[in-house]
Design an enzyme around this catalytic site. Structure first.
Site, short mmCIF file in Angstrom:
data_model
loop_
_atom_site.label_atom_id
_atom_site.label_comp_id
_atom_site.label_asym_id
_atom_site.label_seq_id
_atom_site.Cartn_x
_atom_site.Cartn_y
_atom_site.Cartn_z
N ASP A 270 31.07 33.73 71.75
CA ASP A 270 30.08 32.95 72.48
C ASP A 270 30.64 32.76 73.88
O ASP A 270 31.77 33.17 74.19
CB ASP A 270 29.78 31.62 71.77
CG ASP A 270 28.45 31.03 72.24
OD1 ASP A 270 27.89 31.54 73.24
OD2 ASP A 270 27.96 30.07 71.62
C1 BGC Z 1 25.19 29.59 73.49
C2 BGC Z 1 24.71 30.87 72.88
C3 BGC Z 1 24.08 31.75 73.93
C4 BGC Z 1 25.08 31.97 75.04
C5 BGC Z 1 24.57 32.88 76.16
C6 BGC Z 1 26.02 29.81 74.72
O1 BGC Z 1 26.26 28.61 75.36
O2 BGC Z 1 25.94 28.87 72.52
O3 BGC Z 1 23.81 30.58 71.84
O4 BGC Z 1 23.65 32.95 73.35
O5 BGC Z 1 25.42 30.73 75.60
O6 BGC Z 1 23.64 32.26 76.97
#
Ligand code: BGC
Length: 729
Positions: A270
């Site tokens: 993530d």
């Molecule tokens: C989130 C994810 C997301 C990623 C990209 C993160 O903060 O937890 O779910 O896909 O950002 O935007």
């Protein structure tokens, strides 16, 4: 070119270590998104020109959350024409509930109890996003969650393992279809692996304090279902599981995902979650973080640049084998190959997308996930010719229609409540008053609202959460209605007209007083592009409500986490609560509205649950059935639910577990028999060593309208008598 494995091996053999590490490094697009929100912390944002240099040098595998013909084409051109090996970029994005056309938030979609609807929605969202150059979505989220304080319940499929599993798998099928090289499809990402939804105290990013068997029985199956449906990527979670942050958790990423589940796609962190293993206190330096994450099985860094900074050094020192880097790179290249990017790096661009059918589907979906919780005296659907007062902070606004993570869809393009009801009723039958803000009173607002209520035959009270009140990093310690809104509800009630509350929310709310004040209560979640039209459809009876709650609504926040599939206690809750039982001294232990609950415009009575045999052989199938009668003379779509309880087991089993569900259309006054099949494998659970087992003995089984209803039938699963166990393990 590009079709065979040989091609990729050849390509790999020509790559420098820096280029290999580049294939494992994903960066944000550094562009402003349509939605005004910032979705991630600004970390390593670079000037666009330096990103171009990185692409030219082969240091970037792809970018995310940037899109559109010009943008995608210009970056892809640099990668394909100016980098040494011409490896195409992959363009990813958070296409969570629609792209430009916003669909209902996932929690709302779950309320439809129609995974096939979610599949169609995902297919449409994929086609719309792919036409703007995207290849890869960071969805579906498959995080089971039981604590309504957690803000990301809005992105989830709620508290039940079967519902979450079916929806996660359906969305993978919808996004990906049968052939990823189809330029209308997106590769899916299962996230956030694992147990992100078990954040302690509902606090986002918090530790997931969870037993091994609960993890296996409840939290892991939705991810597994999405992996089995063929998802191309898995995203790690921010949290730790049993003391090891997910992004560096070898047991999860390699032991489980690769070795046991046979996942062949790639694993992406993530946003900066790999780097954050330092803040977690696992790694003592970013270099060590890179080493631990890579050796655990994390293939790709999102935004941190951790591998770019440290992997070459780790290979040089012998701490990481280059062969392992090669395997990770091949997984990424195979995904690009499956997407057809080597043949057509500009796939999707220039393809026309007709938004009209997407809007129609958005309206259909939005109709089908509204949940009617109360309808005293049949106030809904409204009778023709009524004068309507539409009151509340959500009556006439355009900022809170889509909900969290609709980052490519402008709220302004969505139909608000006023527009929806105006189109349906015309201006003479409608008066609109905000009454208050989302959290604050408006001077004179209560008087104006009360006057509007008095002038009408019925009040539609549009209350609930703003878009900023659920989503990432938006946990709440109080999940009630903001006091200003409750004051409005009280003032409007004084007018003496029937009150229909339209509850906008991204999570279950604790709203006992509001439920009391409302004659009818309709949960409208965040419904997206066609919000106003779809709510008007249901309120005016052009469509009947058929959604059911995918999460229990508590009476008070202090009950959180509250969920139906709880384990039995030795001193079970009683009604009314008695001393020395599982009780609170200040609130009933039950939810205000249980999981699975919801009304339609008809009324269904359930006959007794019937089982085909009282004793079930080990390899036999049980048929469980029930006769349903519609008694109000109105057609209804009923979500019929099959629950079991394993009466005695070597590890105690939940008081109920959902094993199947089906939305069934019943004509007014009609009688139907609904039958489900239950196999021995449906009765499995995690035994002492974590392996799945089935134990013979007595089971209770219900066919019921929700998790608290019905009288069970009983059957006994006979011992296997030497027969092979069914497909467990
Ligand atoms: C989130 C994810 C997301 C990623 C990209 C993160 O903060 O937890 O779910 O896909 O950002 O935007």
């Amino acid at each position: 070119m590009g079709k065979d494995r040989h091609f990729l091996d050849q390509l790999l053999s020509r790559m420098t270590l820096e280029e290999k590490v580049g294939q494992l490094s994903l960066y944000s697009a550094d562009v402003k998104l349509a939605g005004a929100e910032t979705v991630n912390p600004a970390l390593t944002f670079k000037a666009p020109e330096s990103r171009f240099d990185d692409i030219r040098a082969g240091r970037v595998t792809g970018v995310f959350n940037g899109y559109g013909e010009d943008y995608v084409r210009s970056l892809q051109k640099i990668a394909v024409e100016q980098s040494r090996l011409g490896i195409p970029l992959i363009f990813g994005a958070d296409v969570i509930h629609g792209f430009r056309t916003a669909f209902p938030v996932p929690l709302a979609e779950a309320a439809s109890f129609e995974p096939e609807l979610a599949e169609r929605v995902a297919e449409t969202a994929a086609a719309e996003a792919a036409a703007e150059g995207l290849h890869w979505t960071f969805a579906p989220g498959a995080d089971l969650c039981r604590d309504a304080r957690w803000g990301r319940v809005v992105e989830s499929y709620g508290e039940d393992v079967l519902v979450a599993s079916r929806f996660a798998a359906a969305r993978v099928r919808g996004f990906q279809g049968g052939d990823l090289s189809d330029p209308r499809r997106l590769m899916a990402t299962v996230k956030h692996f694992a147990a992100y939804g078990a954040a302690e105290a509902g606090l986002d990013y918090n530790t997931a304090e969870i037993s091994r068997t609960t993890l296996i029985d409840h939290y892991l199956p939705p991810y597994r279902a999405a992996v089995d449906a063929g998802a191309g990527a898995v995203m790690t979670a921010f949290n730790d599981v049993d003391g090891v942050p997910a992004s560096a958790n070898r047991e999860l990423l390699t032991g489980l995902l690769r070795d046991r589940w046979g996942f062949e796609g790639f694993v992406v962190s993530d946003y900066n979650s790999d780097f954050e293993t330092v803040a977690h206190g696992l790694a003592d330096s970013p270099r060590e973080a890179a080493r631990l994450c890579f050796l655990a099985g994390l293939d790709m860094c999102m935004q941190s640049g951790l591998y770019a900074d440290h992997l070459p050094g780790l290979v040089a020192s012998g701490e990481v084998e280059e062969g392992a880097v090669d395997r990770a790179v091949l997984r990424v290249l195979r995904a690009k190959q499956a997407l057809g990017l080597f043949e057509n790096p500009y796939r999707g661009l220039g393809r026309a997308f007709d938004p009209a059918p997407a809007r129609a589907l958005a309206r259909e979906a939005a109709r089908r996930c509204q949940v009617l919780l109360k309808n005293a005296d049949g106030v809904l659907p409204l009778k023709a010719g009524m004068r309507v007062a539409l009151i509340g902070p959500f009556a006439r606004e355009h900022q809170h229609l889509n909900g969290a993570w609709a980052i490519f869809a402008a709220n302004g393009l969505s139909v608000n409540l006023e527009e929806g009801f105006l189109a349906a009723l015309g201006p003479d039958a409608l008066v609109v008053e905000p009454g208050c803000g989302i959290a604050e009173p408006i001077a004179g607002g209560l008087d104006d609202a009360a006057a509007a209520a008095r002038s009408a035959d019925v009040v539609l009270l549009a209350l609930g959460e703003g878009q900023h009140m659920s989503g990432e990093s938006r946990s709440r310690s109080d999940i009630g209605l903001p006091p200003a809104q409750l004051d409005l509800a009280r003032a409007v009630k004084q007018a003496g007209k029937p009150v229909v509350t339209l509850l906008r929310t991204g999570r279950p709310l604790a709203i006992p007083e509001l439920a009391e004040l409302s004659d009818a209560l309709l949960v409208t979640w965040f419904l997206g592009a066609e919000t106003g039209a779809a709510v008007a459809d249901v309120v005016l009876g052009r469509a009947a409500p058929s959604g059911r709650l995918p999460m229990s609504f508590p009476r008070r926040v202090g009950q959180a986490p509250i969920y139906y599939a709880r384990k039995p206690t030795g001193r079970p809750p009683q009604h009314p609560p008695g001393p020395f039982t599982a009780r609170y001294i200040d609130v009933e232990p039950t939810p205000l509205y249980p999981f699975g609950y919801g009304l339609g415009y008809g009324r269904v009575e359930y006959g007794p649950t019937q089982v085909s045999v009282a004793e079930l052989g080990w390899s036999e199938t049980l048929s469980v059935s029930c006769e349903l009668v519609e008694t109000a003379g109105a057609a209804i779509e009923e979500v019929v639910q099959l629950y079991i309880r394993d009466v005695a087991a070597s590890r105690i089993r939940p008081v109920r577990e959902l094993k199947d569900f089906r939305k069934v259309a019943i004509a007014g006054g009609a009688r139907v028999v609904v039958a489900f099949e239950l196999q021995t494998a449906d009765l499995r659970f995690a035994g002492e060593d974590g392996a799945l087992i089935v134990e013979p003995g007595a089971f209770d089984v219900w066919v019921a309208p929700h998790a608290q209803a019905g009288v069970p039938a009983r059957f006994v699963l006979l011992d296997r008598h030497g027969a092979e166990p069914p497909g467990v393990g």
